[in-house]
Scaffold this motif. Structure first.
Motif, PDB file in Angstrom:
ATOM      1  N   ASP A   1       0.815  -1.217   0.000  1.00  0.00           N
ATOM      2  CA  ASP A   1       0.000   0.000   0.000  1.00  0.00           C
ATOM      3  C   ASP A   1       0.844   1.261   0.000  1.00  0.00           C
ATOM      4  N   ASP A   2       2.140   1.120   0.272  1.00  0.00           N
ATOM      5  CA  ASP A   2       3.024   2.273   0.428  1.00  0.00           C
ATOM      6  C   ASP A   2       3.628   2.636  -0.924  1.00  0.00           C
ATOM      7  N   LEU A   3       3.125   3.741  -1.497  1.00  0.00           N
ATOM      8  CA  LEU A   3       3.626   4.177  -2.795  1.00  0.00           C
ATOM      9  C   LEU A   3       4.982   4.857  -2.699  1.00  0.00           C
ATOM     10  N   TYR A   4       5.357   5.297  -1.495  1.00  0.00           N
ATOM     11  CA  TYR A   4       6.599   6.044  -1.310  1.00  0.00           C
ATOM     12  C   TYR A   4       7.376   5.481  -0.117  1.00  0.00           C
ATOM     13  N   PRO A   5       7.829   4.219  -0.208  1.00  0.00           N
ATOM     14  CA  PRO A   5       8.547   3.628   0.922  1.00  0.00           C
ATOM     15  C   PRO A   5       9.852   4.365   1.198  1.00  0.00           C
ATOM     16  N   SER A   6      10.164   4.503   2.459  1.00  0.00           N
ATOM     17  CA  SER A   6      11.428   5.114   2.882  1.00  0.00           C
ATOM     18  C   SER A   6      11.733   4.636   4.297  1.00  0.00           C
ATOM     19  N   ARG A   7      13.020   4.563   4.606  1.00  0.00           N
ATOM     20  CA  ARG A   7      13.486   4.100   5.927  1.00  0.00           C
ATOM     21  C   ARG A   7      12.941   2.708   6.239  1.00  0.00           C
ATOM     22  N   VAL A   8      12.995   1.831   5.259  1.00  0.00           N
ATOM     23  CA  VAL A   8      12.476   0.469   5.438  1.00  0.00           C
ATOM     24  C   VAL A   8      13.595  -0.566   5.361  1.00  0.00           C
ATOM     25  N   GLY A   9      14.842  -0.122   5.510  1.00  0.00           N
ATOM     26  CA  GLY A   9      15.962  -1.025   5.387  1.00  0.00           C
ATOM     27  C   GLY A   9      16.433  -1.112   3.942  1.00  0.00           C
TER      28      GLY A   9
ATOM     29  N   ARG B   1      17.731   5.591   3.535  1.00  0.00           N
ATOM     30  CA  ARG B   1      18.166   4.488   4.382  1.00  0.00           C
ATOM     31  C   ARG B   1      17.641   4.653   5.809  1.00  0.00           C
ATOM     32  N   GLY B   2      17.853   3.620   6.603  1.00  0.00           N
ATOM     33  CA  GLY B   2      17.591   3.696   8.031  1.00  0.00           C
ATOM     34  C   GLY B   2      16.185   3.283   8.411  1.00  0.00           C
TER      35      GLY B   2
ATOM     36  N   ALA C   1      -2.211   5.723   9.425  1.00  0.00           N
ATOM     37  CA  ALA C   1      -1.149   5.291  10.334  1.00  0.00           C
ATOM     38  C   ALA C   1       0.208   5.566   9.691  1.00  0.00           C
ATOM     39  N   PRO C   2       1.203   5.965  10.483  1.00  0.00           N
ATOM     40  CA  PRO C   2       2.530   6.240   9.907  1.00  0.00           C
ATOM     41  C   PRO C   2       3.058   5.050   9.114  1.00  0.00           C
ATOM     42  N   TYR C   3       3.743   5.338   8.014  1.00  0.00           N
ATOM     43  CA  TYR C   3       4.252   4.279   7.151  1.00  0.00           C
ATOM     44  C   TYR C   3       5.578   3.708   7.654  1.00  0.00           C
ATOM     45  N   GLY C   4       6.250   4.434   8.561  1.00  0.00           N
ATOM     46  CA  GLY C   4       7.559   3.961   9.008  1.00  0.00           C
ATOM     47  C   GLY C   4       7.863   4.323  10.442  1.00  0.00           C
ATOM     48  N   ALA C   5       6.849   4.470  11.269  1.00  0.00           N
ATOM     49  CA  ALA C   5       7.042   4.788  12.688  1.00  0.00           C
ATOM     50  C   ALA C   5       5.980   4.068  13.500  1.00  0.00           C
ATOM     51  N   ALA C   6       6.278   3.877  14.776  1.00  0.00           N
ATOM     52  CA  ALA C   6       5.368   3.114  15.633  1.00  0.00           C
ATOM     53  C   ALA C   6       4.071   3.854  15.895  1.00  0.00           C
ATOM     54  N   ARG C   7       4.140   5.183  15.980  1.00  0.00           N
ATOM     55  CA  ARG C   7       2.942   5.982  16.229  1.00  0.00           C
ATOM     56  C   ARG C   7       3.156   7.377  15.649  1.00  0.00           C
ATOM     57  N   PRO C   8       2.079   8.126  15.413  1.00  0.00           N
ATOM     58  CA  PRO C   8       2.222   9.471  14.846  1.00  0.00           C
ATOM     59  C   PRO C   8       2.940  10.403  15.806  1.00  0.00           C
TER      60      PRO C   8
END
Length: 296
Positions: A5-13, A193-194, A273-280
C-alpha cells in the motif's frame, strides 16, 4: 498498512534509491479569469516546485515580529520551543497558530489561502505551523530533505498533496542562511536508508539525520539541476511544494533571519497510520483538526 500500500517507501531497510513521483504537482483545474494564479505562475510551480511573491504582505511584518517575541516568553519550557543542536538558542517555535491570532490570520489571509486551494485543488486544513529562527552568527543549518518524506514516514500523509507557505520577517540574503532549493527535485522521491526510532522527532527537530539523502544521491540529483537561494525583502511570501528538496546553511552573517511558515494539506489527503514509525508524532507537529481553513 502493508508494504504494497506504500507508494513512497522510505526508511524500510536496504539501500537508498531515487524513485519517480506518482502524484500530480498541481491538483486544481486550469486557471480561469477569477483564479489567483495565472497560467505562467502555474507552469513555474509545475516546473520548479516553488513560487515567490515579493513585497506581498509587508504591513504584517512588524506586528508578527512583536507577537513572536511574546511567544518566546510565554511558551518558555514547552515542547513547542525547539533549541539549536548545540547551545540554547531558539531554533523553532512550533504551532504558533494556536497561540497567536495574528499568525493564524496570516495563513487565512485572502492573498494567501485562495492560491493554496488552487494549487491543491480542494479545501485545505492547517496541518503544521512554525517560526524558523536563525540569529546572527549562531543560526545553524538544516540538512537537505523533502518534507513529504518525513510527513509520510512519521505522520502517515499518504500522497503528495500538500505545500508550505512562508513569509519573510526580515531580509533573506545570500549570507544569513537563506532557504536553498533544487528546482525540479520535487518530481523525484528519495527513498532513504535507516529506520525511524522511538520518538525520533525529539532529536530530529534539533538536527535531522534520518530522511536526509546521502552525498551520492545528492550528486546524482544535482548532476542536471542547480541549487537556488530564495532571497527577498521582509513581507515576501514563498510557496514551496511538499516534496521539493531544500535545506539551508548556517547563518554566519551579522543579520538575523526569521520566517513564519504554515503547512497546508488537502482535506482529501488526511493522514493514516505512519508508514515507518510506531505511532504518529504529537499534534503540534501534525494537527488532527481537519476543519477546512476559511479566509479570515
Amino acid at each position: 498498512m502493508t508494504m504494497t500500500d506504500d507508494l513512497y517507501p522510505s526508511r524500510v531497510g536496504g539501500g537508498e534509491q531515487i524513485i519517480p513521483r506518482l502524484d500530480p504537482v498541481i491538483h486544481g483545474p486550469a486557471p480561469s479569469g477569477e483564479s489567483p494564479l495565472d497560467r505562467d505562475q502555474l507552469d513555474c510551480y509545475e516546473q520548479n516546485g516553488y513560487l515567490v511573491f515579493p513585497d506581498l504582505l509587508p504591513e504584517l511584518v512588524e506586528p508578527l515580529q512583536a507577537d513572536i517575541q511574546r511567544l518566546r516568553t510565554e511558551l518558555r519550557g514547552r515542547e513547542e520551543l525547539v533549541r539549536e543542536p548545540q547551545g540554547d538558542g531558539l531554533r523553532t517555535i512550533f504551532n504558533p497558530c494556536r497561540f497567536s491570532p495574528q499568525i493564524d490570520g496570516l495563513f487565512r489571509h485572502p492573498k494567501v489561502l485562495p492560491m493554496v486551494r488552487q494549487l491543491l485543488g480542494s479545501d485545505v486544513y492547517l496541518m503544521q505551523s512554525r517560526v524558523n529562527n536563525k540569529p546572527a552568527f549562531r543560526g545553524r543549518s538544516f540538512a537537505w530533505h523533502s518534507d513529504f518524506e518525513t510527513w509520510h514516514v512519521e505522520d502517515g500523509m499518504p500522497r503528495m498533496r500538500a505545500l508550505t507557505a512562508w513569509l519573510m520577517l526580515n531580509e533573506n540574503s545570500h549570507y544569513n542562511g537563506p532557504l536553498y532549493v533544487i528546482p525540479g527535485s520535487h518530481k523525484l522521491y528519495v527513498s532513504c536508508r535507516g529506520r525511524t526510532g522511538e520518538d525520533n522527532y525529539k532529536s530530529s527537530l534539533r538536527q535531522q539525520t534520518l530522511g536526509v539523502p546521502e552525498p551520492d544521491t545528492m550528486r546524482e540529483i544535482l548532476r542536471e539541476r542547480e541549487i537556488h537561494a530564495i532571497t527577498g525583502k521582509p513581507g515576501t511570501l514563498v510557496i514551496h511544494e511538499c516534496n521539493l528538496l531544500h535545506g539551508s546553511p548556517d547563518n554566519i552573517s551579522g543579520d538575523p533571519r526569521q520566517v513564519v511558515m504554515c503547512v497546508y494539506n488537502s482535506v482529501e489527503n488526511k493522514p493514516v497510520a505512519p508508514y515507518g514509525a510506531a505511532r504518529p508524532r504529537p499534534a503540534f507537529l501534525s494537527s488532527r483538526d481537519y476543519t477546512p481553513a476559511a479566509v479570515a
